[in-house]
Scaffold this active site. Structure first.
Site, PDB file in Angstrom:
ATOM      1  N   ASN A 155     -36.782   1.134 -25.193  1.00  0.00           N
ATOM      2  CA  ASN A 155     -35.756   0.558 -24.313  1.00  0.00           C
ATOM      3  C   ASN A 155     -36.260  -0.575 -23.416  1.00  0.00           C
ATOM      4  OD1 ASN A 155     -37.285   2.384 -22.918  1.00  0.00           O
ATOM      5  ND2 ASN A 155     -35.571   3.268 -21.781  1.00  0.00           N
ATOM      6  N   SER A 180     -43.046   1.215 -29.667  1.00  0.00           N
ATOM      7  CA  SER A 180     -42.128   1.912 -30.565  1.00  0.00           C
ATOM      8  C   SER A 180     -41.974   1.083 -31.829  1.00  0.00           C
ATOM      9  CB  SER A 180     -40.775   2.069 -29.881  1.00  0.00           C
ATOM     10  OG  SER A 180     -39.787   2.344 -30.855  1.00  0.00           O
ATOM     11  N   GLU A 252     -44.115  10.130 -19.231  1.00  0.00           N
ATOM     12  CA  GLU A 252     -42.831   9.675 -18.663  1.00  0.00           C
ATOM     13  C   GLU A 252     -41.775  10.021 -19.689  1.00  0.00           C
ATOM     14  OE1 GLU A 252     -42.438   8.782 -15.766  1.00  0.00           O
ATOM     15  OE2 GLU A 252     -44.345   7.975 -15.083  1.00  0.00           O
ATOM     16  N   CYS A 286     -34.066   6.165 -19.245  1.00  0.00           N
ATOM     17  CA  CYS A 286     -34.458   7.566 -19.047  1.00  0.00           C
ATOM     18  C   CYS A 286     -33.946   8.154 -17.740  1.00  0.00           C
ATOM     19  CB  CYS A 286     -35.974   7.654 -19.076  1.00  0.00           C
ATOM     20  SG  CYS A 286     -36.732   6.460 -17.966  1.00  0.00           S
ATOM     21  N   GLY A 456     -41.721  15.138 -16.942  1.00  0.00           N
ATOM     22  CA  GLY A 456     -42.979  14.409 -17.014  1.00  0.00           C
ATOM     23  C   GLY A 456     -44.106  14.942 -16.170  1.00  0.00           C
ATOM     24  N   GLU A 460     -46.113   6.601 -12.622  1.00  0.00           N
ATOM     25  CA  GLU A 460     -46.431   5.199 -12.852  1.00  0.00           C
ATOM     26  C   GLU A 460     -46.051   4.446 -11.574  1.00  0.00           C
ATOM     27  OE1 GLU A 460     -44.478   4.501 -16.835  1.00  0.00           O
ATOM     28  OE2 GLU A 460     -46.586   4.425 -17.440  1.00  0.00           O
TER      29      GLU A 460
HETATM   30  P1  NDP Z   1     -39.641   9.005 -28.822  1.00  0.00           P
HETATM   31  O1  NDP Z   1     -40.086  10.192 -28.070  1.00  0.00           O
HETATM   32  O2  NDP Z   1     -38.981   9.183 -30.122  1.00  0.00           O
HETATM   33  O3  NDP Z   1     -40.900   8.040 -29.099  1.00  0.00           O
HETATM   34  C1  NDP Z   1     -41.723   7.555 -28.073  1.00  0.00           C
HETATM   35  C2  NDP Z   1     -42.989   6.987 -28.672  1.00  0.00           C
HETATM   36  O4  NDP Z   1     -43.819   8.045 -29.179  1.00  0.00           O
HETATM   37  C3  NDP Z   1     -42.722   6.058 -29.874  1.00  0.00           C
HETATM   38  O5  NDP Z   1     -43.653   5.012 -29.857  1.00  0.00           O
HETATM   39  C4  NDP Z   1     -42.961   7.002 -31.042  1.00  0.00           C
HETATM   40  O6  NDP Z   1     -43.247   6.345 -32.231  1.00  0.00           O
HETATM   41  C5  NDP Z   1     -44.145   7.808 -30.530  1.00  0.00           C
HETATM   42  N1  NDP Z   1     -44.345   9.088 -31.199  1.00  0.00           N
HETATM   43  C6  NDP Z   1     -43.443   9.842 -31.869  1.00  0.00           C
HETATM   44  N2  NDP Z   1     -44.033  10.980 -32.313  1.00  0.00           N
HETATM   45  C7  NDP Z   1     -45.329  10.947 -31.918  1.00  0.00           C
HETATM   46  C8  NDP Z   1     -46.444  11.826 -32.059  1.00  0.00           C
HETATM   47  N3  NDP Z   1     -46.341  12.987 -32.696  1.00  0.00           N
HETATM   48  N4  NDP Z   1     -47.629  11.467 -31.512  1.00  0.00           N
HETATM   49  C9  NDP Z   1     -47.749  10.299 -30.837  1.00  0.00           C
HETATM   50  N5  NDP Z   1     -46.737   9.417 -30.676  1.00  0.00           N
HETATM   51  C10 NDP Z   1     -45.534   9.736 -31.197  1.00  0.00           C
HETATM   52  O7  NDP Z   1     -38.768   8.194 -27.787  1.00  0.00           O
HETATM   53  P2  NDP Z   1     -37.838   6.937 -28.062  1.00  0.00           P
HETATM   54  O8  NDP Z   1     -38.658   5.779 -28.489  1.00  0.00           O
HETATM   55  O9  NDP Z   1     -36.709   7.405 -28.914  1.00  0.00           O
HETATM   56  O10 NDP Z   1     -37.332   6.631 -26.586  1.00  0.00           O
HETATM   57  C11 NDP Z   1     -36.314   7.348 -26.013  1.00  0.00           C
HETATM   58  C12 NDP Z   1     -36.829   8.460 -25.138  1.00  0.00           C
HETATM   59  O11 NDP Z   1     -37.778   7.959 -24.203  1.00  0.00           O
HETATM   60  C13 NDP Z   1     -35.736   9.079 -24.315  1.00  0.00           C
HETATM   61  O12 NDP Z   1     -35.808  10.480 -24.336  1.00  0.00           O
HETATM   62  C14 NDP Z   1     -36.000   8.587 -22.913  1.00  0.00           C
HETATM   63  O13 NDP Z   1     -35.504   9.403 -21.921  1.00  0.00           O
HETATM   64  C15 NDP Z   1     -37.465   8.436 -22.898  1.00  0.00           C
HETATM   65  N6  NDP Z   1     -37.862   7.433 -21.924  1.00  0.00           N
HETATM   66  C16 NDP Z   1     -38.488   7.836 -20.775  1.00  0.00           C
HETATM   67  C17 NDP Z   1     -38.803   6.941 -19.799  1.00  0.00           C
HETATM   68  C18 NDP Z   1     -39.515   7.386 -18.559  1.00  0.00           C
HETATM   69  O14 NDP Z   1     -40.198   6.579 -17.976  1.00  0.00           O
HETATM   70  N7  NDP Z   1     -39.384   8.606 -18.124  1.00  0.00           N
HETATM   71  C19 NDP Z   1     -38.479   5.511 -19.937  1.00  0.00           C
HETATM   72  C20 NDP Z   1     -37.863   5.189 -21.200  1.00  0.00           C
HETATM   73  C21 NDP Z   1     -37.567   6.135 -22.142  1.00  0.00           C
HETATM   74  P3  NDP Z   1     -42.035   5.781 -33.146  1.00  0.00           P
HETATM   75  O15 NDP Z   1     -40.768   5.969 -32.435  1.00  0.00           O
HETATM   76  O16 NDP Z   1     -42.405   4.368 -33.331  1.00  0.00           O
HETATM   77  O17 NDP Z   1     -42.076   6.595 -34.390  1.00  0.00           O
END
Ligand code: NDP
Length: 486
Positions: A155, A180, A252, A286, A456, A460
């Site tokens: 995002n 991502s 996070e 998020c 979390g 940060e």
């Molecule tokens: P995901 O949890 O699907 O993915 C986050 C990252 O982790 C991606 O780069 C993903 O790779 C990677 N990933 C997935 N599986 C693994 C694993 N087993 N080991 C290591 N890395 C892995 O989140 P989204 O990208 O769909 O983002 C949305 C989510 O993020 C929402 O739940 C949102 O609330 C949260 N978020 C939280 C924030 C915060 O600061 N609290 C800010 C922004 C979002 P890939 O997707 O490339 O396969």
């Protein structure tokens, strides 16, 4: 006709673009029309290994530099980012689909703020002098952790890369960052800018790929810390993988945050906060306040003003600066959110506005508001991560605090009221890491950001982030003789 962007290479390793076409193809899709704008390749094990080795090699020299020198590099990078804000914002818009109107003010600028802020702090990072009995004393040294892995969500790709890189580098660490797979482009720009600003080759590397690349980083013995921005299920996996190697973590994660509007609130401000906290970035934030608790006395007035103001939504080419609302990131995310809308209808929530996919190319969904939402409905319990607001009614303070806290999440919370005593009393009782009074979703770099409960671990931003990218060495200094029993 969609613009295309072909970066110099898929990865940035050792201070230069790096390609390895043996990695799986990763088409990059512009969410506003579903067209491919670039094709990259996922990192092979050889690329990951090279990134970790160059990070390790760069880190020792970087940590040996003075904080002033490290800070200068970060601040120079911030200046370059600001100078190139428009070009960087266009890339972010093509990659994420977020309107240029948003990316011009919320992405590279926020990344530059982080680089500037932590660049400014780098020179004053220091330990403590601790006087002890008998003339002895101790001191602490604030040391870097080593090589950190950053794993980002889709995002806020530029912001996430900078929110992780800036404090990590300020403290003397190196980083390997995996964006991502949905949004791989802007982290490459951040890496190139850091290199241009004078960061030694290998200090900040970008490797592309899906979850398995993140997993390879989180489990590699060369990595001392893993910082993830992502969903709770991914957080659980990455936290467990890091725990196996006893690594430091920052998590996070997601949320289902409450935004509480009391009957004395300034209604236009509360509606504005709810719009920002549900529909900015098409609801893909998020910390969004997706459970909007309205005091029953103002509910109808609030909904009326909300619907009137949603008439101001302008869709279209996100590069057109008059457009203020973009598509969802992907067909998959669109489908997930449509599934939640169907669930809301099925479970008896009242659809006030929206709910439909726009009949055009790309992944467009109307801003959607449900009223008469009950606490146990799926849309009130689960993170949707899309433009869906759930409105719940309440009658008194005690009740709303208990209901707001009845969730596994604890990222954010907001309160709208003119009664400041009540505002702080309620905020004091809300189980959330990042709170707002008469506002919503502000994220200045000076203020720590993060969640409690399932949302979390760690923080940060702010000086708090320094604690999560450094460790203390304690040194006892005896000034007299050593007395031993034998
Ligand atoms: P995901 O949890 O699907 O993915 C986050 C990252 O982790 C991606 O780069 C993903 O790779 C990677 N990933 C997935 N599986 C693994 C694993 N087993 N080991 C290591 N890395 C892995 O989140 P989204 O990208 O769909 O983002 C949305 C989510 O993020 C929402 O739940 C949102 O609330 C949260 N978020 C939280 C924030 C915060 O600061 N609290 C800010 C922004 C979002 P890939 O997707 O490339 O396969």
């Amino acid at each position: 006709m969609t613009k295309t962007i072909q970066p110099a290479a898929s990865h940035h390793v050792g201070g230069a673009p790096l390609e390895d076409t043996a990695g799986a193809e990763m088409p990059v899709i512009h969410p506003a029309d579903g067209r491919v704008i670039a094709t990259l390749h996922a990192a092979t094990p050889a690329v990951i290994d090279r990134a970790l080795e160059s990070a390790r090699a760069a880190q020792a020299d970087w940590a040996a530099r003075s904080g002033t020198e490290r800070g200068r590099v970060l601040r120079r990078a911030a200046d370059i980012m600001r100078d190139r804000n428009r070009a960087l914002s266009e890339i972010e818009t093509l990659d994420t689909g977020k309107p240029l109107q948003e990316t011009l003010v919320a992405d590279a600028t926020s990344g530059a703020d982080a680089l500037e802020y932590f660049g400014g702090l780098a020179a004053s990072l220091a330990g403590q002098h601790i006087p002890l009995g008998g003339g002895d004393w101790a001191y602490t040294v604030r040391e870097p952790l080593g090589v950190c892995a950053g794993i980002g969500a889709w995002n806020y790709p530029t912001q996430i890369a900078c929110w992780k890189a800036a404090p990590a580098l300020a403290c003397g660490n190196a980083m390997v960052f995996k964006p991502s797979e949905e949004t791989p482009l802007s982290a490459l720009e951040v890496a190139a800018i850091l290199t241009e600003a004078g960061a030694p080759p290998g200090l900040f590397n970008v490797v592309q790929g899906a979850g398995e690349v993140g997993h390879a980083l989180a489990t590699d013995p060369r990595v001392a810390k893993v910082s993830l921005t992502g969903s709770v299920p991914t957080g659980r996996k990455v936290y467990a993988a890091a725990a196996e190697g006893l690594k430091h973590v920052t998590m996070e994660l997601g949320g289902k945050s409450p935004l509480i509007v009391f009957d004395d609130a300034e209604i236009e401000d509360a509606v504005g906060g709810a719009i920002l906290g549900n529909f900015y970035s098409t609801g893909q934030i998020c910390s969004n306040g997706t459970r909007v608790f309205l005091h029953r006395a103002i509910r109808d007035r609030f909904l009326e003003r909300l619907c009137a103001r949603l008439e101001g939504v302008r869709t279209g080419d996100p590069l057109d600066e008059s457009v203020n609302y973009g598509p969802m990131i992907s067909a998959r995310q669109l489908e997930i959110v449509q599934g939640y809308i169907a669930k809301g209808l099925e479970e008896g929530a009242r659809l006030v506005t929206g709910g439909r996919r726009l009949q055009r190319e790309g992944f467009w969904l109307e801003p959607t508001v449900f009223a008469d939402v009950a606490d146990d409905m799926t849309i009130a319990r689960e993170e949707i991560f899309g433009p869906v607001m759930s409105v719940l009614d309440f009658d008194d303070e005690e009740e709303v605090v208990a209901r707001a806290n009845a969730t596994a999440y604890g990222l954010s919370a907001g309160v709208f009221t003119r009664d400041m005593t009540r505002a702080h009393r309620v905020i004091g009782r809300l189980e959330a890491g990042t709170c707002y009074v008469n506002s919503y979703n502000d994220a200045p770099v000076e203020m720590p950001f993060g969640g409690v409960k399932a949302s979390g671990v760690g923080r940060e931003n702010g000086t708090a982030a320094i604690e999560h990218y450094s460790q203390l060495k304690s040194v006892y200094v005896r000034m007299g003789r050593v007395e031993a029993p034998y």
